[in-house]
Design a protein around this motif. Structure first.
Motif, PDB file in Angstrom:
ATOM      1  N   UNK A   1       2.979  38.670  44.038  1.00  0.00           N
ATOM      2  CA  UNK A   1       4.038  38.012  43.314  1.00  0.00           C
ATOM      3  C   UNK A   1       5.367  38.484  43.876  1.00  0.00           C
ATOM      4  N   UNK A   2       6.347  37.621  43.758  1.00  0.00           N
ATOM      5  CA  UNK A   2       7.642  37.920  44.364  1.00  0.00           C
ATOM      6  C   UNK A   2       8.224  39.243  43.873  1.00  0.00           C
ATOM      7  N   UNK A   3       8.162  39.425  42.599  1.00  0.00           N
ATOM      8  CA  UNK A   3       8.745  40.648  42.044  1.00  0.00           C
ATOM      9  C   UNK A   3       7.972  41.871  42.486  1.00  0.00           C
TER      10      UNK A   3
ATOM     11  N   UNK B   1       9.103  42.687  45.816  1.00  0.00           N
ATOM     12  CA  UNK B   1      10.409  43.331  45.790  1.00  0.00           C
ATOM     13  C   UNK B   1      10.291  44.790  45.412  1.00  0.00           C
TER      14      UNK B   1
ATOM     15  N   UNK C   1      22.683  38.763  48.075  1.00  0.00           N
ATOM     16  CA  UNK C   1      22.836  37.670  47.116  1.00  0.00           C
ATOM     17  C   UNK C   1      23.584  36.509  47.761  1.00  0.00           C
ATOM     18  N   UNK C   2      23.245  35.328  47.346  1.00  0.00           N
ATOM     19  CA  UNK C   2      23.959  34.173  47.905  1.00  0.00           C
ATOM     20  C   UNK C   2      25.446  34.271  47.581  1.00  0.00           C
TER      21      UNK C   2
ATOM     22  N   UNK D   1       9.272  29.032  47.592  1.00  0.00           N
ATOM     23  CA  UNK D   1      10.014  29.375  46.397  1.00  0.00           C
ATOM     24  C   UNK D   1      11.467  29.476  46.832  1.00  0.00           C
ATOM     25  N   UNK D   2      12.260  30.057  46.005  1.00  0.00           N
ATOM     26  CA  UNK D   2      13.671  30.034  46.338  1.00  0.00           C
ATOM     27  C   UNK D   2      14.019  31.017  47.439  1.00  0.00           C
TER      28      UNK D   2
ATOM     29  N   UNK E   1      18.404  36.090  54.574  1.00  0.00           N
ATOM     30  CA  UNK E   1      17.870  37.350  54.083  1.00  0.00           C
ATOM     31  C   UNK E   1      16.832  37.936  55.031  1.00  0.00           C
TER      32      UNK E   1
END
Lengths: 189, 432
Positions: B126-128, B131, B202-203, B304-305, B350
């Motif tokens: 999972x993404x989190x 991370x 961050x964007x 995903x994003x 990123x």
């Protein structure tokens, strides 16, 4: 770097899906939505109900129902709108059993001097909101506390934009009437 | 007066047009009573704003929500995940590794399997969890070491931290955390403050304002993909055939590389067509020269994003120069094979994880086989979208009939149109 908000940039819809799927990160997804909207929902609850204890109950029930709705696969496309609608419906349910509205004419402000701290003014605004009937109070809160557009408010309440504009204006006029002595004493910013 | 009262309300409510505003302010200039009313309205607006900001959700209410749902953490107390899971274990115990020195590449003899394993592990999480599992700012020390200084006076396009996956992959490949690697120079690391555009993933507001910021950013970087893979392969081949010196000796060879790309013809539809040219001098002192070009067609699918899965296929039938001189066999030409590429590309600069697999007859290398090229890239741009300077710091290796590796650092200048519809990139690569 591990962050306390790993989903800071994630879209609401994705977070809702994560909760629905009961993934390992569903709690974090819920955390993120909570971070984003808890303040707004609580502000709505507090200013609509005018009572901290009841606002907390309403707030809790709103988020719990939201979570259950996510788990049940409810199609939630606009989270904040869904939360506000849920809070609103819960509030209306409460009001079925109770009559809290007090006519403006019956409201009497406490004695006051001509010098008011700004904090007092905030309290007076909250108090003035309480004496408005629900439609006016709700429209005012959604417009000024939630910063929603009239169309967004209309989506929540089901009223027309024109009606909502009138309610917001009317609510503000009543508040100004109530707070006139206070507002007039304040210096120009 | 009632008319103007309503206009005052509408003014604060954002409901007046310019003409009505002029009318109102004309009236305010004439009417003191109206000014008092305006002032009262202003005070009320300010008070409401302060009131809205003064409301805080009680912690007890939040805790009760979490208790009833059955969550243990509660708002704002996201647990540090990654303690579980293989990737988390890898990150925890192998995290000290950094790709900050070319010596690390020598440990990559483990080859493809660990890399692919790490890839699968990384993207199956999972993404989190990814991370949280990955070491804090992996590769940032590398970037801080390599960059000349902070990026100042720039606004829009952030730098890239490309090596989150990289660290994991390299850790898996090396299989050991005992290698001593030189730490980043603290003096240079200090030049990269946390709020630097390079470090901040961050964007940016500009990126957020773009209609398709993820694709825009990815496609702005895409021109490097082929360059990296091609150059790496050329370099590996060159060393294999010419017995070049060990690459860790530093700037052993200088490659010139010019590239042009026409990209993102229809980015809005996840579709891109581009052509590129590559002028390379892979032989260093041999001064052999090769020119190749290719056209690729591909699709980018948002996973995903953060990730795009992009699949591109280049075919020699589009190529005007598919044959290049074979440096090891004078008088003979090498044929560039048809290749299929698959790579993941991170949004907003990123990270980008190109994984190139060429599975057909690789006569380009003088013998049949398969090759895999992997690279990670730091990227940034010193300008808003438009004309500017891009920098790229790349590391890559190529596995072919055993393994070869190369380490690339390239700096390039580029122009990218603000609409991202096309880009033109020229780069110079220093390979060592």
């Amino acid at each position: 770097m591990a962050t306390k908000r790993p989903y800071l940039n994630s879209e609401d819809a994705k977070l809702v899906r994560m909760i629905r799927d009961a993934s390992a990160s569903s709690e974090r997804a819920f955390n993120e939505l909570n971070e984003r909207y808890s303040h707004r929902i609580y502000a709505y609850c507090l200013r609509v109900l005018g009572n901290e204890s009841e606002a907390q109950d309403l707030f809790q029930e709103t988020f719990i129902r939201f979570y259950k709705a996510c788990c049940n696969g409810t199609d939630i496309r606009n989270v904040v709108s869904y939360l506000l609608k849920t809070a609103r419906n819960l509030y209306l349910n409460i009001q079925r059993d109770r009559k809290l509205n007090v006519p403006v004419e019956d409201y009497h402000l406490v004695e006051h001097s001509n010098r008011y701290e700004k904090e007092e003014l905030l309290e007076l605004i909250a108090a003035a909101l309480e004496v408005l009937n629900f439609p006016l109070r709700e429209a005012f809160v959604l417009r000024h506390y939630q910063q929603l557009s009239y169309r967004e408010i209309a989506d929540i309440t089901g009223d027309s934009v024109d009606v909502l504009k009138f309610r917001v204006w009317s609510a503000k006029e009543k508040i100004k009437t109530i707070l006139a002595p206070y507002l007039n004493d304040l210096p120009v910013l | 007066m009632p008319l103007y009262s309503r206009m005052i309300h509408d003014y604060f409510d954002g409901g007046l047009d310019r003409h009505q505003e002029e009318q109102l302010f004309d009236a305010l200039g004439r009417d003191e009573e109206l000014r008092a009313e305006f002032n009262a309205e202003l005070q009320l607006q300010n008070a409401i704003s302060r009131d809205a900001m003064s409301i805080h959700t009680p912690g007890v209410a939040l805790k009760e929500v979490y208790r009833q749902i059955g969550f243990g953490a509660g708002a704002g107390s996201s647990t540090t995940a990654g303690a579980g899971g293989i990737a988390g274990w890898i990150a925890r115990y192998l995290a000290p590794l950094r790709m900050s020195n070319a010596k690390v590449a020598a440990y990559l003899a483990g080859g493809v399997v660990p890399i692919l394993l790490a890839t699968l592990l990384f993207f199956s999480q999972d993404e989190a969890e990814r991370d949280a599992a990955l070491p804090a700012d992996p590769g940032q020390s590398e970037l801080a070491t390599m960059l000349p200084g902070p990026v100042e006076g720039t606004a829009a396009v952030p730098g890239t931290s490309a090596s989150r996956f990289n660290s994991l992959a390299f850790s898996a490949a090396t299989g050991s955390a005992s290698q001593e690697l030189p730490a980043a120079d603290p003096s240079t690391a200090a030049l990269m403050p946390d709020d630097s555009p390079v470090r901040d993933s961050r964007p940016t507001p500009l990126e957020q304002s773009l209609p398709t910021p993820d694709r825009q950013a990815v496609l702005a970087q895409r021109s490097v993909i082929h360059e990296v893979a091609s150059t790496a392969m050329l370099a590996a081949e060159d060393r294999r055939h010419n017995g070049a010196a060990a690459p860790s000796s530093g700037l052993a060879a200088l490659d010139r590389l010019a590239e042009f790309s026409l990209i993102d013809l229809a980015a809005e539809h996840n579709f891109s067509v581009y052509a590129r040219g590559l002028s390379s001098d892979p032989g260093g002192s041999n001064q052999s020269f090769s020119l190749l070009s290719a056209m690729a067609i591909g699709f980018a699918l948002p996973v995903n994003e953060r990730l795009l899965l992009s699949v591109e296929v280049g075919n020699e039938s589009f190529d005007q120069s598919t044959s290049i001189p074979d440096p090891s066999n004078p008088g003979e030409n090498l044929v560039i094979p048809s290749t299929a590429e698959m790579f993941w590309a991170g949004i907003a600069g990123r990270y980008r994880l190109p994984l190139t697999v060429a599975s057909e007859d690789l006569s380009f290398f003088g013998q049949p086989g398969a090759a895999l090229a992997y690279s990670n890239t730091f990227e940034g741009a010193l300008a808003k979208l438009g004309v500017g300077l891009e920098y790229r710091l790349e590391s890559s290796f190529t596995v072919f009939a055993g393994w070869e590796w190369t380490y690339l650092m390239s700096l390039g200048a580029s122009t990218n149109s603000t609409a991202g519809k096309q880009g033109l990139t020229y780069g110079v690569s220093f390979k060592f």
